[in-house]
Design an enzyme around this catalytic site. Structure first.
Site, PDB file in Angstrom:
ATOM      1  N   ASP A 209      45.774  46.000  39.768  1.00 16.65           N
ATOM      2  CA  ASP A 209      45.904  44.881  40.700  1.00 16.65           C
ATOM      3  C   ASP A 209      47.353  44.771  41.146  1.00 16.65           C
ATOM      4  O   ASP A 209      48.242  45.342  40.549  1.00 16.65           O
ATOM      5  CB  ASP A 209      45.504  43.563  40.013  1.00 16.65           C
ATOM      6  CG  ASP A 209      46.310  43.358  38.741  1.00 16.65           C
ATOM      7  OD1 ASP A 209      45.874  43.866  37.683  1.00 16.65           O
ATOM      8  OD2 ASP A 209      47.403  42.756  38.808  1.00 16.65           O
ATOM      9  N   ASP A 211      50.332  42.266  41.331  1.00 19.85           N
ATOM     10  CA  ASP A 211      50.629  41.020  40.620  1.00 19.85           C
ATOM     11  C   ASP A 211      50.969  39.889  41.612  1.00 19.85           C
ATOM     12  O   ASP A 211      51.335  40.136  42.765  1.00 19.85           O
ATOM     13  CB  ASP A 211      51.762  41.255  39.609  1.00 19.85           C
ATOM     14  CG  ASP A 211      51.733  40.216  38.509  1.00 19.85           C
ATOM     15  OD1 ASP A 211      50.643  39.969  37.941  1.00 19.85           O
ATOM     16  OD2 ASP A 211      52.790  39.626  38.219  1.00 19.85           O
TER      17      ASP A 211
HETATM   18  N1  LIG Z   1      48.694  41.548  36.663  1.00 20.85           N
HETATM   19  C1  LIG Z   1      48.681  41.797  35.358  1.00 20.85           C
HETATM   20  N2  LIG Z   1      49.519  41.116  34.514  1.00 20.85           N
HETATM   21  C2  LIG Z   1      49.515  41.380  33.197  1.00 20.85           C
HETATM   22  N3  LIG Z   1      48.700  42.254  32.615  1.00 20.85           N
HETATM   23  C3  LIG Z   1      47.848  42.937  33.405  1.00 20.85           C
HETATM   24  N4  LIG Z   1      46.937  43.879  33.115  1.00 20.85           N
HETATM   25  C4  LIG Z   1      46.334  44.240  34.265  1.00 20.85           C
HETATM   26  N5  LIG Z   1      46.848  43.550  35.304  1.00 20.85           N
HETATM   27  C5  LIG Z   1      47.802  42.731  34.788  1.00 20.85           C
END
Ligand SMILES: Nc1ncnc2[nH]cnc12
Ligand SMILES: CSC[C@H]1O[C@H](OP(=O)(O)O)[C@H](O)[C@@H]1O
Length: 278
Positions: A209, A211
């Protein structure tokens, strides 16, 4: 091997022996499967347990790392799902980090899950942790991935948070400003604990993803959401297993790790009596 989110099994069903390894630090996340992965002897534990029932802030990292070391492994290949902190690291990217910023805080209790050392109580050891991922293994992993046609981003810095919640937009932007490239909840203390027992440690991160601080507020296509993360992981599983197998096959028998911890201190930790299980 320590399998992260989405990687509950590495060897085919029935391949390998499932061991329950008792440790001085309580139970591991789940059974350890010992077998052969495309010709390479491996021991595998699913970090979140076989049915993804162990939350990131509750992972028994000391037990997992101790159990693998007690079985004689010399290096740990860990897989993790991560969020991208850069627009040019979209979901689907592979990253082999070489640096880490620890933003975890939960440390209470001698065996607490986030406890990040095997030493203390009269045994004074100071880990050399300038390179949290074994540099020679990072190079080996990148070459191995190139050999199967995968391009992984490296160098890269992981920011590790406690979780289980994801970051706010402000935290995420701050992590980026600190030099973070990816964000995760488990690469610490696992990496430090492995080094404390003299093990090599290398990580393969799969970006699931974008963030929060990088994702546009009005476009949620790539944004972090656990169900979307698992869906992406499940589609990528064959690719991640192939990548891990290639890395494992390339690791030499004589991994050299220099961590500044005295060998007799490591041996004393490995000689601790496992705690009886109920
Ligand atoms: N955005 C994210 N923040 C922390 N851990 C994750 N694991 C997968 N995506 C994450
Ligand atoms: C399911 S999204 C958050 C979850 O995914 C990562 O797990 P792992 O590092 O074990 O692959 C992240 O650290 C969180 O635990």
């Amino acid at each position: 091997m320590i399998g992260g989110s989405g990687l509950q099994r590495l060897l085919a069903e029935g391949a390998g022996d499932e061991l329950d390894v008792a440790t001085p630090f309580g139970p591991t996340s789940g059974p350890i499967t010992v077998g052969t992965l495309e010709g390479t002897p491996v021991a595998f534990v699913a970090r979140h347990g076989s049915g993804h029932s162990v939350a990131p802030h509750e992972i028994p990292a000391k037990a997992n790392v101790w159990a693998l070391a007690s079985l004689g492994v010399r290096a740990i290949v860990s897989s993790t799902a991560v969020g991208g902190l850069r627009p040019d690291l979209p979901p689907g990217s592979l990253v082999v980090p070489d640096q880490l910023i620890d933003q975890t805080r939960i440390r209470s209790g001698s065996d607490a899950v986030r406890r990040d050392t095997f030493y203390g109580a009269g045994v004074v050891e100071h880990l050399t942790f300038a390179d949290p991922f074994t540099p020679s293994l990072v190079r080996i992993a990148l070459d191995a991935l190139a050999g199967i046609g995968e391009t992984a981003v490296s160098p890269a810095t992981t920011v590790v948070i406690d979780g289980p919640r994801f970051s706010t937009r402000a935290e995420s932007q701050w992590f980026r400003s600190l030099g973070g490239d990816i964000v995760n909840m488990t690469q610490y203390p696992e990496s430090a604990l492995a080094a404390e027992l003299g093990l090599g440690y290398v990580n393969l991160s799969f970006v699931t993803d974008t963030d929060a601080g990088v994702a546009a507020a009005d476009v949620d296509e790539d944004a972090v959401d656990a169900s979307r993360v698992f869906e992406r992981l499940s589609r990528a599983q064959p690719r991640i297993v192939a990548a891990i197998a290639a890395i494992a096959a390339a690791i030499p028998d004589d991994v050299a790790v220099s961590t500044g911890i005295a060998r007799d201190a490591i041996d004393a930790v490995l000689a601790l009596a496992p705690r009886a299980t109920a």
